[in-house]
Scaffold this motif. Structure first.
Motif, PDB file in Angstrom:
ATOM      1  N   ASN A  65       0.908  -1.143  -0.069  1.00  0.00           N
ATOM      2  CA  ASN A  65       0.077   0.050   0.046  1.00  0.00           C
ATOM      3  C   ASN A  65       0.765   1.293   0.177  1.00  0.00           C
ATOM      4  OD1 ASN A  65      -2.360  -1.673   0.115  1.00  0.00           O
ATOM      5  ND2 ASN A  65      -2.501  -1.688   2.246  1.00  0.00           N
ATOM      6  N   ARG A  66       1.995   1.189   0.787  1.00  0.00           N
ATOM      7  CA  ARG A  66       2.927   2.431   0.793  1.00  0.00           C
ATOM      8  C   ARG A  66       3.400   2.561  -0.515  1.00  0.00           C
ATOM      9  NH1 ARG A  66       4.512   1.199   5.582  1.00  0.00           N
ATOM     10  NH2 ARG A  66       6.302  -0.017   5.019  1.00  0.00           N
ATOM     11  N   ARG A  67       3.940   1.740  -1.084  1.00  0.00           N
ATOM     12  CA  ARG A  67       4.557   1.774  -2.602  1.00  0.00           C
ATOM     13  C   ARG A  67       3.572   2.136  -3.505  1.00  0.00           C
ATOM     14  NH1 ARG A  67       7.744  -3.991  -2.862  1.00  0.00           N
ATOM     15  NH2 ARG A  67       9.728  -3.406  -1.395  1.00  0.00           N
ATOM     16  N   LYS A  68       2.428   2.035  -3.531  1.00  0.00           N
ATOM     17  CA  LYS A  68       1.319   2.434  -4.253  1.00  0.00           C
ATOM     18  C   LYS A  68       0.871   3.661  -4.049  1.00  0.00           C
ATOM     19  CE  LYS A  68      -3.376   1.039  -5.654  1.00  0.00           C
ATOM     20  NZ  LYS A  68      -4.516   0.111  -5.517  1.00  0.00           N
ATOM     21  N   ALA A  69       1.003   4.043  -2.755  1.00  0.00           N
ATOM     22  CA  ALA A  69       0.744   5.456  -2.546  1.00  0.00           C
ATOM     23  C   ALA A  69       2.091   6.335  -3.067  1.00  0.00           C
ATOM     24  CB  ALA A  69       0.492   5.717  -1.159  1.00  0.00           C
ATOM     25  N   ASN A  70       3.029   5.975  -2.879  1.00  0.00           N
ATOM     26  CA  ASN A  70       4.507   6.698  -3.489  1.00  0.00           C
ATOM     27  C   ASN A  70       4.150   6.887  -4.982  1.00  0.00           C
ATOM     28  OD1 ASN A  70       5.227   7.050  -0.772  1.00  0.00           O
ATOM     29  ND2 ASN A  70       6.595   5.336  -1.122  1.00  0.00           N
ATOM     30  N   ARG A  71       3.963   5.742  -5.676  1.00  0.00           N
ATOM     31  CA  ARG A  71       3.892   5.953  -6.989  1.00  0.00           C
ATOM     32  C   ARG A  71       2.702   6.892  -7.443  1.00  0.00           C
ATOM     33  NH1 ARG A  71       4.559   0.157  -6.842  1.00  0.00           N
ATOM     34  NH2 ARG A  71       2.299  -0.324  -6.882  1.00  0.00           N
ATOM     35  N   LYS A  72       1.784   6.805  -6.970  1.00  0.00           N
ATOM     36  CA  LYS A  72       0.714   7.658  -7.130  1.00  0.00           C
ATOM     37  C   LYS A  72       0.958   9.226  -7.022  1.00  0.00           C
ATOM     38  CE  LYS A  72      -4.488   8.887  -6.277  1.00  0.00           C
ATOM     39  NZ  LYS A  72      -5.453   8.269  -5.380  1.00  0.00           N
ATOM     40  N   ARG A  73       1.787   9.526  -5.813  1.00  0.00           N
ATOM     41  CA  ARG A  73       2.012  10.904  -5.739  1.00  0.00           C
ATOM     42  C   ARG A  73       3.238  11.255  -6.740  1.00  0.00           C
ATOM     43  NH1 ARG A  73       1.716   9.317   0.020  1.00  0.00           N
ATOM     44  NH2 ARG A  73       3.791   8.448   0.060  1.00  0.00           N
ATOM     45  N   ARG A  74       4.084  10.310  -6.879  1.00  0.00           N
ATOM     46  CA  ARG A  74       5.364  10.459  -8.067  1.00  0.00           C
ATOM     47  C   ARG A  74       4.472  11.037  -9.349  1.00  0.00           C
ATOM     48  NH1 ARG A  74       8.255   6.609  -5.357  1.00  0.00           N
ATOM     49  NH2 ARG A  74       7.714   5.188  -7.065  1.00  0.00           N
ATOM     50  N   ARG A  75       3.369  10.091  -9.690  1.00  0.00           N
ATOM     51  CA  ARG A  75       2.561  10.402 -10.888  1.00  0.00           C
ATOM     52  C   ARG A  75       1.882  11.660 -11.100  1.00  0.00           C
ATOM     53  NH1 ARG A  75       0.343   5.835 -10.949  1.00  0.00           N
ATOM     54  NH2 ARG A  75      -1.696   6.410 -10.065  1.00  0.00           N
ATOM     55  N   GLN A  76       1.260  12.074  -9.845  1.00  0.00           N
ATOM     56  CA  GLN A  76       0.615  13.246  -9.862  1.00  0.00           C
ATOM     57  C   GLN A  76       1.411  14.370  -9.957  1.00  0.00           C
ATOM     58  OE1 GLN A  76      -1.342  13.055  -6.010  1.00  0.00           O
ATOM     59  NE2 GLN A  76      -3.185  11.875  -7.130  1.00  0.00           N
ATOM     60  N   ARG A  77       2.904  14.332  -9.281  1.00  0.00           N
ATOM     61  CA  ARG A  77       3.821  15.590  -9.148  1.00  0.00           C
ATOM     62  C   ARG A  77       4.121  15.606 -10.744  1.00  0.00           C
ATOM     63  NH1 ARG A  77       5.580  13.652  -4.285  1.00  0.00           N
ATOM     64  NH2 ARG A  77       7.228  12.272  -5.087  1.00  0.00           N
ATOM     65  N   ARG A  78       4.580  14.471 -11.606  1.00  0.00           N
ATOM     66  CA  ARG A  78       4.895  14.455 -12.852  1.00  0.00           C
ATOM     67  C   ARG A  78       3.995  15.215 -13.764  1.00  0.00           C
ATOM     68  NH1 ARG A  78       6.962   9.246 -11.949  1.00  0.00           N
ATOM     69  NH2 ARG A  78       5.092   8.476 -12.963  1.00  0.00           N
ATOM     70  N   GLU A  79       2.760  14.851 -13.577  1.00  0.00           N
ATOM     71  CA  GLU A  79       1.467  15.361 -14.266  1.00  0.00           C
ATOM     72  C   GLU A  79       1.385  16.683 -14.051  1.00  0.00           C
ATOM     73  OE1 GLU A  79      -1.938  13.250 -13.514  1.00  0.00           O
ATOM     74  OE2 GLU A  79      -1.231  11.545 -14.580  1.00  0.00           O
ATOM     75  N   GLU A  80       1.559  17.162 -12.957  1.00  0.00           N
ATOM     76  CA  GLU A  80       1.476  18.829 -12.699  1.00  0.00           C
ATOM     77  C   GLU A  80       2.786  19.647 -13.186  1.00  0.00           C
ATOM     78  OE1 GLU A  80      -0.017  22.224 -10.911  1.00  0.00           O
ATOM     79  OE2 GLU A  80      -0.839  20.263 -11.003  1.00  0.00           O
ATOM     80  N   ARG A  81       3.953  18.938 -13.341  1.00  0.00           N
ATOM     81  CA  ARG A  81       5.003  19.749 -13.860  1.00  0.00           C
ATOM     82  C   ARG A  81       4.835  19.882 -15.247  1.00  0.00           C
ATOM     83  NH1 ARG A  81       8.134  16.420 -10.360  1.00  0.00           N
ATOM     84  NH2 ARG A  81       8.485  14.790 -12.025  1.00  0.00           N
TER      85      ARG A  81
END
Length: 294
Positions: A264-280
């Motif tokens: 669950n922690r890894r999944k949440a980290n991947r989701k946060r990284r994906r959201q940051r990339r999309e925002e950039r």
């Protein structure tokens, strides 16, 4: 987890007590004026017993375990319950004779006290007949009796509480920690704990007696020897295997919970990284269009 004992559990005093048994008079009747005049008041004796934690525990066991005998409708009971006999052993093995003084105290016309003495009188013969089991070379006693004898002594009671506080993981079959081993060493040095090591589980304990004994032998002393069985025990020595299976199931459940939490922690980290990339990327597109202030 048998009966009257006016001695400490050391070999010297135990031997002396057996020699003096014939002259030991228990449950003295207050109606006898000569005896009553030399006896202590029951109220004073009870207060003195409460002043010591060991005697207080033994007195509590006496009133609880003998309540059916004392509070029964039969004015002249024919039998003495086993738990009541064991509680009397505990009470009469207290330090400084405080428990013995309470048993032989003067009721001073207290009707409830007189009734209690008369009813407990039925235990005297069986108590005296079972004194030999408390000698060091005698067969093991039940674990309940061994525990109550230890609890009647203040220092042994403190060591027993220390053992309970630091061996909870041992009771669950997990491991024997360094503090637990140290508490066992302290407990083994107490005279009143002599009977605990080889006591017999008879099924009347409020805990899994055989499992605790097996865990202690295997985890603390690293011994694979089979435990002696009491004649009344109905099941075989499968508790050790059952404890191992239970430990294995607990470890498996903990492992699954850890793995799921990590996933669950890894999944949440991947989701946060994906959201940051999309925002950039969104900001970069807006800059190219000139719609974003620099």
């Amino acid at each position: 987890m048998s009966v009257i004992l006016y001695l400490r559990l050391s070999l010297e005093v135990a031997t002396a007590a057996v020699i003096l048994l014939p002259s030991l008079h228990l449950f003295v009747e207050p109606a006898n004026a000569q005896n009553a005049s030399s006896l202590q008041s029951c109220q004073v004796a009870q207060l003195q017993c409460h002043a010591r934690s060991g005697c207080q525990m033994a007195l509590h066991n006496f009133f609880v375990r003998c309540s059916a005998l004392i509070g029964g409708d039969d004015e002249h009971p024919a039998t003495c319950p086993t738990d009541c006999k064991h509680a009397l052993v505990s009470l009469l093995s207290t330090e400084d004779n405080t428990g013995h003084a309470f048993i032989n105290c003067d009721c001073e016309k207290d009707k409830m006290c007189v009734v209690r003495k008369k009813k407990v009188q039925v235990c005297q013969r069986e108590v005296l007949d079972s004194m030999h089991v408390l000698r060091e070379d005698a067969p093991p006693v039940t674990c309940n009796l061994a525990r109550w004898i230890c609890e009647a002594d203040t220092s042994c009671l403190a060591a027993l509480k220390y053992y309970y506080d630091h061996c909870s993981r041992l009771f669950k079959g997990i491991r024997c920690s360094a503090r637990c081993k140290n508490s066992l060493r302290i407990l083994s040095r107490q005279h009143h704990a002599n009977k605990l090591r080889n006591c017999l589980c008879d099924g009347s304990e409020d805990y899994d007696c055989r499992a605790v004994k097996a865990n202690t032998e295997e985890m603390c002393f690293h011994r694979k020897t089979s435990l002696k069985k009491h004649p009344d025990e109905s099941h075989e020595s499968s508790h050790s295997n059952a404890a191992k299976k239970a430990r294995s199931r607990r470890r498996s459940r903990r492992r699954k919970r850890r793995n799921q939490a990590l996933k669950n922690r890894r999944k949440a980290n991947r989701k946060r990284r994906r959201q940051r990339r999309e925002e950039r990327r969104r900001k970069q597109r807006m800059r190219k269009k000139g719609t974003l202030w620099k």
